[in-house]
Structure formats: structure tokens, C-alpha cells
Design a protein around this motif. Structure first.
Motif, PDB file in Angstrom:
ATOM      1  N   ASN A 156      31.393  -1.660  41.070  1.00  0.00           N
ATOM      2  CA  ASN A 156      32.439  -1.516  41.243  1.00  0.00           C
ATOM      3  C   ASN A 156      33.199  -2.433  40.594  1.00  0.00           C
ATOM      4  OD1 ASN A 156      31.678   1.023  42.648  1.00  0.00           O
ATOM      5  ND2 ASN A 156      32.192   0.197  44.733  1.00  0.00           N
ATOM      6  N   THR A 157      34.109  -2.217  39.852  1.00  0.00           N
ATOM      7  CA  THR A 157      35.268  -2.958  39.450  1.00  0.00           C
ATOM      8  C   THR A 157      36.444  -2.926  40.200  1.00  0.00           C
ATOM      9  OG1 THR A 157      35.698  -1.473  37.521  1.00  0.00           O
ATOM     10  CG2 THR A 157      34.201  -3.035  36.976  1.00  0.00           C
ATOM     11  N   LEU A 158      37.411  -3.747  39.997  1.00  0.00           N
ATOM     12  CA  LEU A 158      38.605  -3.717  40.629  1.00  0.00           C
ATOM     13  C   LEU A 158      39.712  -3.647  39.829  1.00  0.00           C
ATOM     14  CD1 LEU A 158      37.984  -6.511  43.456  1.00  0.00           C
ATOM     15  CD2 LEU A 158      37.930  -4.103  43.684  1.00  0.00           C
ATOM     16  N   ASN A 159      40.853  -3.048  40.013  1.00  0.00           N
ATOM     17  CA  ASN A 159      41.952  -2.834  39.453  1.00  0.00           C
ATOM     18  C   ASN A 159      43.146  -2.902  40.141  1.00  0.00           C
ATOM     19  OD1 ASN A 159      43.715  -2.739  37.279  1.00  0.00           O
ATOM     20  ND2 ASN A 159      42.469  -1.135  36.050  1.00  0.00           N
ATOM     21  N   TRP A 160      44.366  -3.292  39.969  1.00  0.00           N
ATOM     22  CA  TRP A 160      45.560  -3.340  40.720  1.00  0.00           C
ATOM     23  C   TRP A 160      45.884  -2.636  41.877  1.00  0.00           C
ATOM     24  CZ3 TRP A 160      47.058  -8.214  40.974  1.00  0.00           C
ATOM     25  CH2 TRP A 160      47.094  -9.025  39.812  1.00  0.00           C
ATOM     26  N   LEU A 161      45.446  -1.490  41.849  1.00  0.00           N
ATOM     27  CA  LEU A 161      45.769  -0.215  42.704  1.00  0.00           C
ATOM     28  C   LEU A 161      44.489  -0.225  43.659  1.00  0.00           C
ATOM     29  CD1 LEU A 161      47.419   2.540  40.657  1.00  0.00           C
ATOM     30  CD2 LEU A 161      48.349   0.638  42.162  1.00  0.00           C
ATOM     31  N   ASP A 162      43.514  -1.033  43.678  1.00  0.00           N
ATOM     32  CA  ASP A 162      42.383  -1.054  44.555  1.00  0.00           C
ATOM     33  C   ASP A 162      42.935  -2.344  45.666  1.00  0.00           C
ATOM     34  OD1 ASP A 162      40.792   0.652  42.976  1.00  0.00           O
ATOM     35  OD2 ASP A 162      40.354  -0.988  41.723  1.00  0.00           O
ATOM     36  N   THR A 163      44.161  -1.984  46.272  1.00  0.00           N
ATOM     37  CA  THR A 163      44.420  -3.006  47.202  1.00  0.00           C
ATOM     38  C   THR A 163      43.555  -3.386  48.350  1.00  0.00           C
ATOM     39  OG1 THR A 163      45.829  -1.120  48.056  1.00  0.00           O
ATOM     40  CG2 THR A 163      46.979  -2.578  46.557  1.00  0.00           C
TER      41      THR A 163
ATOM     42  N   GLU B 116      37.629  -8.624  49.184  1.00  0.00           N
ATOM     43  CA  GLU B 116      37.158  -9.709  48.537  1.00  0.00           C
ATOM     44  C   GLU B 116      37.771 -10.979  48.470  1.00  0.00           C
ATOM     45  OE1 GLU B 116      34.479  -9.130  45.810  1.00  0.00           O
ATOM     46  OE2 GLU B 116      34.180  -7.059  46.363  1.00  0.00           O
ATOM     47  N   LEU B 117      39.081 -10.939  48.734  1.00  0.00           N
ATOM     48  CA  LEU B 117      39.816 -12.150  48.969  1.00  0.00           C
ATOM     49  C   LEU B 117      39.355 -12.842  50.271  1.00  0.00           C
ATOM     50  CD1 LEU B 117      43.194 -11.209  47.511  1.00  0.00           C
ATOM     51  CD2 LEU B 117      41.738 -12.837  46.566  1.00  0.00           C
ATOM     52  N   CYS B 118      39.173 -11.910  51.096  1.00  0.00           N
ATOM     53  CA  CYS B 118      39.076 -12.386  52.448  1.00  0.00           C
ATOM     54  C   CYS B 118      37.535 -13.030  52.584  1.00  0.00           C
ATOM     55  CB  CYS B 118      39.129 -11.463  53.717  1.00  0.00           C
ATOM     56  SG  CYS B 118      38.915 -11.874  55.544  1.00  0.00           S
ATOM     57  N   GLU B 119      36.584 -12.586  51.739  1.00  0.00           N
ATOM     58  CA  GLU B 119      35.132 -12.953  51.788  1.00  0.00           C
ATOM     59  C   GLU B 119      35.177 -14.255  50.897  1.00  0.00           C
ATOM     60  OE1 GLU B 119      32.921  -9.610  50.528  1.00  0.00           O
ATOM     61  OE2 GLU B 119      33.125  -8.603  52.306  1.00  0.00           O
TER      62      GLU B 119
ATOM     63  N   LYS C   6      44.492 -15.851  42.151  1.00  0.00           N
ATOM     64  CA  LYS C   6      42.882 -15.585  42.601  1.00  0.00           C
ATOM     65  C   LYS C   6      42.476 -14.044  42.439  1.00  0.00           C
ATOM     66  CE  LYS C   6      43.415 -19.263  46.289  1.00  0.00           C
ATOM     67  NZ  LYS C   6      43.363 -20.216  45.177  1.00  0.00           N
ATOM     68  N   ILE C   7      43.475 -13.267  42.594  1.00  0.00           N
ATOM     69  CA  ILE C   7      43.086 -11.797  42.046  1.00  0.00           C
ATOM     70  C   ILE C   7      42.538 -11.571  41.049  1.00  0.00           C
ATOM     71  CG2 ILE C   7      43.741  -9.630  41.887  1.00  0.00           C
ATOM     72  CD1 ILE C   7      46.045 -10.183  44.340  1.00  0.00           C
ATOM     73  N   CYS C   8      43.216 -12.392  39.932  1.00  0.00           N
ATOM     74  CA  CYS C   8      42.661 -12.299  38.627  1.00  0.00           C
ATOM     75  C   CYS C   8      41.377 -12.818  38.557  1.00  0.00           C
ATOM     76  CB  CYS C   8      43.734 -12.785  37.491  1.00  0.00           C
ATOM     77  SG  CYS C   8      45.116 -11.781  37.531  1.00  0.00           S
ATOM     78  N   GLY C   9      40.999 -14.179  39.292  1.00  0.00           N
ATOM     79  CA  GLY C   9      39.921 -14.557  39.081  1.00  0.00           C
ATOM     80  C   GLY C   9      38.779 -14.165  39.821  1.00  0.00           C
ATOM     81  N   LEU C  10      39.033 -13.190  40.638  1.00  0.00           N
ATOM     82  CA  LEU C  10      37.690 -12.236  41.367  1.00  0.00           C
ATOM     83  C   LEU C  10      36.844 -12.009  39.983  1.00  0.00           C
ATOM     84  CD1 LEU C  10      39.468 -10.216  43.882  1.00  0.00           C
ATOM     85  CD2 LEU C  10      38.502 -12.408  44.369  1.00  0.00           C
ATOM     86  N   ASP C  11      35.346 -11.998  40.519  1.00  0.00           N
ATOM     87  CA  ASP C  11      34.536 -11.786  39.389  1.00  0.00           C
ATOM     88  C   ASP C  11      34.449 -10.267  39.033  1.00  0.00           C
ATOM     89  OD1 ASP C  11      33.479 -14.146  39.844  1.00  0.00           O
ATOM     90  OD2 ASP C  11      31.876 -13.652  41.460  1.00  0.00           O
ATOM     91  N   ASN C  12      34.673  -9.311  39.771  1.00  0.00           N
ATOM     92  CA  ASN C  12      34.637  -7.839  39.287  1.00  0.00           C
ATOM     93  C   ASN C  12      36.006  -7.269  39.145  1.00  0.00           C
ATOM     94  OD1 ASN C  12      35.301  -8.165  42.192  1.00  0.00           O
ATOM     95  ND2 ASN C  12      33.887  -6.325  42.764  1.00  0.00           N
ATOM     96  N   PHE C  13      37.094  -8.176  38.848  1.00  0.00           N
ATOM     97  CA  PHE C  13      38.579  -7.820  38.694  1.00  0.00           C
ATOM     98  C   PHE C  13      38.881  -7.475  37.181  1.00  0.00           C
ATOM     99  CE2 PHE C  13      43.160  -8.274  37.760  1.00  0.00           C
ATOM    100  CZ  PHE C  13      43.642  -7.146  38.681  1.00  0.00           C
ATOM    101  N   ILE C  14      39.194  -6.429  36.775  1.00  0.00           N
ATOM    102  CA  ILE C  14      39.376  -5.989  35.312  1.00  0.00           C
ATOM    103  C   ILE C  14      40.607  -5.545  35.011  1.00  0.00           C
ATOM    104  CG2 ILE C  14      36.867  -5.327  34.945  1.00  0.00           C
ATOM    105  CD1 ILE C  14      38.058  -2.377  34.977  1.00  0.00           C
ATOM    106  N   GLY C  15      41.581  -5.749  35.939  1.00  0.00           N
ATOM    107  CA  GLY C  15      43.088  -5.426  35.602  1.00  0.00           C
ATOM    108  C   GLY C  15      43.534  -6.479  34.789  1.00  0.00           C
ATOM    109  N   ASN C  16      44.745  -5.863  34.099  1.00  0.00           N
ATOM    110  CA  ASN C  16      45.673  -6.564  33.336  1.00  0.00           C
ATOM    111  C   ASN C  16      46.305  -7.570  33.946  1.00  0.00           C
ATOM    112  OD1 ASN C  16      47.581  -7.613  31.549  1.00  0.00           O
ATOM    113  ND2 ASN C  16      48.025  -5.499  30.586  1.00  0.00           N
TER     114      ASN C  16
END
Length: 75
Positions: free
Chosen positions: A10-17, A23-26, A44-54
Motif C-alpha cells: 500500500n502506497t499513500l497519497n494525499w487523499l489517504d488522510t 502512519e504518523l502516529c506510529e 513528515k508526510i512526504c518523508g513517510l516510507d510509502n508516501f508517493i504523493g506529489n
């Protein structure tokens, strides 16, 4: 919490709020989400391992939604 399989698939994008908030909590259990600035939250969001959003794909409304969900998740 979800195991390796979820994080690889599972990758994350901006709408996966909600998923971003979890993920941030963990990843940042020592950060008070009520006190984080939007620029720091964005980084911090852009730095998450599975975040692929612009990185330019967010806005204040999205960041605020993620912050509120993070606050709820950390209670």
C-alpha cells in the motif's frame, strides 16, 4: 500493527488522510500533533516510507484533515 505485507503493497497519497494519520502516529509517537506546524507536518508526510504523493499536491485543508485525524489517533 499491519505487518510488512501492508507497507510493501500500500502506497499513500494525499487523499489517504486516515492512513497517513495512522502512519504518523506510529512513526512519531513523541510528537504532539496539536503543536505541529503545517510545514513540519508536510515534511513528515512526504518523508513517510510509502508516501508517493506529489509534494506540491497538498493544501491547507488536506493538512488540517490529516492533523485532526492524527490527534484523534493519538488519544
Amino acid at each position: 500493527k499491519y505487518g510488512v505485507r501492508k507497507s510493501l503493497m500500500n502506497t499513500l497519497n494525499w487523499l489517504d488522510t486516515n492512513d497517513i494519520a495512522i502512519e504518523l502516529c506510529e512513526k512519531y509517537p513523541d510528537i504532539d500533533p496539536q503543536r505541529i506546524s503545517f510545514p513540519d507536518l508536510h515534511n513528515k508526510i512526504c518523508g513517510l516510507d510509502n508516501f508517493i504523493g506529489n509534494p506540491q499536491g497538498s493544501n491547507e485543508k488536506i493538512l488540517e484533515a490529516i492533523q485532526m485525524l492524527w490527534i484523534e489517533e493519538s488519544l
